[in-house]
Scaffold this motif. Structure first.
Motif, PDB file in Angstrom:
ATOM      1  N   LEU A 177      50.293  57.814  55.672  1.00 36.31           N
ATOM      2  CA  LEU A 177      50.036  59.243  55.865  1.00 36.31           C
ATOM      3  C   LEU A 177      49.847  59.580  57.339  1.00 36.31           C
ATOM      4  CD1 LEU A 177      47.720  59.957  52.805  1.00 36.31           C
ATOM      5  CD2 LEU A 177      50.186  60.363  53.040  1.00 36.31           C
ATOM      6  N   SER A 178      49.318  58.639  58.109  1.00 35.47           N
ATOM      7  CA  SER A 178      49.194  58.844  59.553  1.00 35.47           C
ATOM      8  C   SER A 178      50.579  58.952  60.200  1.00 35.47           C
ATOM      9  CB  SER A 178      48.410  57.681  60.168  1.00 35.47           C
ATOM     10  OG  SER A 178      48.392  57.772  61.573  1.00 35.47           O
ATOM     11  N   ALA A 179      51.491  58.076  59.773  1.00 33.31           N
ATOM     12  CA  ALA A 179      52.856  58.125  60.308  1.00 33.31           C
ATOM     13  C   ALA A 179      53.543  59.430  59.926  1.00 33.31           C
ATOM     14  CB  ALA A 179      53.660  56.932  59.794  1.00 33.31           C
ATOM     15  N   LEU A 180      53.322  59.868  58.704  1.00 31.71           N
ATOM     16  CA  LEU A 180      53.930  61.122  58.246  1.00 31.71           C
ATOM     17  C   LEU A 180      53.424  62.306  59.071  1.00 31.71           C
ATOM     18  CD1 LEU A 180      55.702  62.568  56.133  1.00 31.71           C
ATOM     19  CD2 LEU A 180      53.676  62.681  54.653  1.00 31.71           C
ATOM     20  N   THR A 181      52.130  62.351  59.309  1.00 31.40           N
ATOM     21  CA  THR A 181      51.548  63.430  60.110  1.00 31.40           C
ATOM     22  C   THR A 181      52.103  63.439  61.532  1.00 31.40           C
ATOM     23  OG1 THR A 181      49.498  63.357  58.830  1.00 31.40           O
ATOM     24  CG2 THR A 181      49.384  64.377  61.010  1.00 31.40           C
ATOM     25  N   ALA A 182      52.302  62.235  62.097  1.00 28.67           N
ATOM     26  CA  ALA A 182      52.812  62.111  63.467  1.00 28.67           C
ATOM     27  C   ALA A 182      54.236  62.644  63.607  1.00 28.67           C
ATOM     28  CB  ALA A 182      52.756  60.655  63.918  1.00 28.67           C
ATOM     29  N   ALA A 183      54.960  62.750  62.490  1.00 33.49           N
ATOM     30  CA  ALA A 183      56.333  63.267  62.524  1.00 33.49           C
ATOM     31  C   ALA A 183      56.376  64.796  62.582  1.00 33.49           C
ATOM     32  CB  ALA A 183      57.100  62.771  61.304  1.00 33.49           C
ATOM     33  N   LEU A 243      62.515  64.798  49.486  1.00 35.71           N
ATOM     34  CA  LEU A 243      61.340  65.390  50.118  1.00 35.71           C
ATOM     35  C   LEU A 243      61.294  65.117  51.618  1.00 35.71           C
ATOM     36  CD1 LEU A 243      58.462  64.793  47.536  1.00 35.71           C
ATOM     37  CD2 LEU A 243      59.502  66.973  48.171  1.00 35.71           C
ATOM     38  N   CYS A 244      61.694  63.914  52.027  1.00 34.90           N
ATOM     39  CA  CYS A 244      61.704  63.607  53.465  1.00 34.90           C
ATOM     40  C   CYS A 244      62.748  64.452  54.189  1.00 34.90           C
ATOM     41  CB  CYS A 244      61.950  62.117  53.700  1.00 34.90           C
ATOM     42  SG  CYS A 244      60.495  61.094  53.356  1.00 34.90           S
ATOM     43  N   LEU A 271      54.798  65.103  49.468  1.00 37.68           N
ATOM     44  CA  LEU A 271      54.921  63.683  49.804  1.00 37.68           C
ATOM     45  C   LEU A 271      53.562  62.993  49.761  1.00 37.68           C
ATOM     46  CD1 LEU A 271      57.456  63.773  52.785  1.00 37.68           C
ATOM     47  CD2 LEU A 271      57.778  62.522  50.634  1.00 37.68           C
ATOM     48  N   THR A 272      52.536  63.682  50.234  1.00 37.94           N
ATOM     49  CA  THR A 272      51.183  63.122  50.220  1.00 37.94           C
ATOM     50  C   THR A 272      50.713  62.887  48.792  1.00 37.94           C
ATOM     51  OG1 THR A 272      50.643  64.214  52.312  1.00 37.94           O
ATOM     52  CG2 THR A 272      48.791  63.514  50.945  1.00 37.94           C
ATOM     53  N   ALA A 273      50.957  63.850  47.929  1.00 39.17           N
ATOM     54  CA  ALA A 273      50.569  63.692  46.519  1.00 39.17           C
ATOM     55  C   ALA A 273      51.347  62.563  45.867  1.00 39.17           C
ATOM     56  CB  ALA A 273      50.805  65.004  45.772  1.00 39.17           C
TER      57      ALA A 273
END
Length: 340
Positions: free
Chosen positions: A312-318, A72-73, A328-330
């Motif tokens: 989730l903050s780090a994921l959004t920043a990417a 997924l990443c 990924l969030t789920a």
């Protein structure tokens, strides 16, 4: 029938895990088939593919969260998940190496609702099978180059140091919360972090982009350990596949336990007195109640929630691709809300 979110196009977590397994498991089976017969037999038993005689089995092979994170990443970073299959297999092999060794070191007799490999094949044989899986992980990953191998080797070394600290804490009367957190960052978070990092790296990600996905995995991994430690005390054996109060029986200094022991509360002090000697089975429910009363249970729940927010903050920043990001969030919510 595939369930798709109308806004993001995201599949359900169960469908994502099934999709992921359909991609990486054939490659993993092919890799395990290359092992010497003695190691292959034990590895396949541990993975749930067959019973101790080699007869195909329908046993659970675990949730396989780590290879799903790799794929997924890779997709969330804008790459093709097919290019990350070798990395997904390597991470899952390394994870199962650690499980085979953990079961021996912890003396656990049950995993995934059946006897652990060491109880079936012997301690030495299970350790060797774990070693074989780790060697195989690096062999599988080798086409992705030295940078990928270095990332995985660093994560494995962090994992080993964390496991060493976990064992050492059992012999110590005083362990501080920050020490326990550092131990969990190595023991668990390092491998989840490298799963996310490798997924991005092998599809061409570099620099800050890779780091943000790594932070997502690292925070998620520490949250995972908080939940795992809670389940090690209060989890339902019928669901977890492990004996009730398994972590208390071995007097593990897990995250909620250390939070309780260092709480400077009457319940924490009583727990410390109990922890000075082996716990009888009839004392285990009381020890669990003391951890709860001292605030250890609430603290771990709160920490897991905060770590999920950070992940989730780090994921959004990417600035990731929308649909795999929703998945990924789920998956992250599943990891921090799971019951096994």
């Amino acid at each position: 029938m595939t369930t798709v979110d109308a806004q993001t196009g995201a599949r359900s977590v169960a469908e994502v895990l099934d999709w992921s397994r359909s991609r990486w498991e054939p490659a993993m089976r092919a890799a395990v088939d290359r092992l010497p017969g003695s190691m292959r037999r034990i590895a396949g038993y541990h993975l749930g593919w067959w019973d101790e005689t080699g007869t195909p089995s329908g046993a659970s092979g675990g949730k396989a969260l780590r290879p799903a994170l790799v794929l997924l990443c890779a997709e969330a970073a804008g790459g093709d998940p097919e290019d990350a299959i070798a990395a997904a297999v390597a991470v899952e092999l390394a994870h199962n190496f650690s499980l085979l060794h953990d079961d021996v070191m912890d003396g656990d007799r049950t995993r995934r609702h059946r006897p652990t490999a060491w109880t079936v094949f012997g301690t030495g044989q299970a350790v060797l099978a774990g070693d074989a899986l780790l060697a195989l992980a690096f062999d599988v990953l080798s086409p992705d180059g030295p940078a990928a191998a270095r990332l995985l080797s660093t994560a494995v070394l962090d994992l080993l140091h964390g496991q060493h600290e976990d064992l050492a804490f059992e012999q110590r009367s005083n362990v501080e919360v920050d020490e326990c957190v550092r131990m969990a960052q190595g023991k668990t978070a390092a491998l989840l972090s490298v799963a996310c990092t490798l997924g991005v790296l092998v599809v061409g990600g570099r620099g800050e982009h890779v780091e943000r996905f790594g932070r997502f995995g690292r925070s998620l991994g520490l949250a995972f350990q908080h939940v795992d430690d809670l389940l090690g005390i209060w989890g339902d054996p019928a669901v977890t596949g492990k004996p009730v109060y398994s972590d208390l029986r071995s007097r593990k200094k897990s995250l909620p336990v250390v939070a309780a022991l260092t709480s400077d509360t009457p319940a924490g002090q009583e727990l410390a007195a109990l922890y000075r000697a082996p716990l009888r089975d009839d004392c285990l429910p009381h020890a669990a109640a003391l951890i709860d009363q001292a605030g250890g249970r609430t603290w771990s729940h709160t920490e897991a929630d905060a770590l999920l927010t950070d992940a989730l903050s780090a994921l959004t920043a990417a600035n990731p691709v929308a649909r795999p990001t929703a998945e990924l969030t789920a998956l992250a919510h599943l990891i921090t809300r799971r019951d096994h």
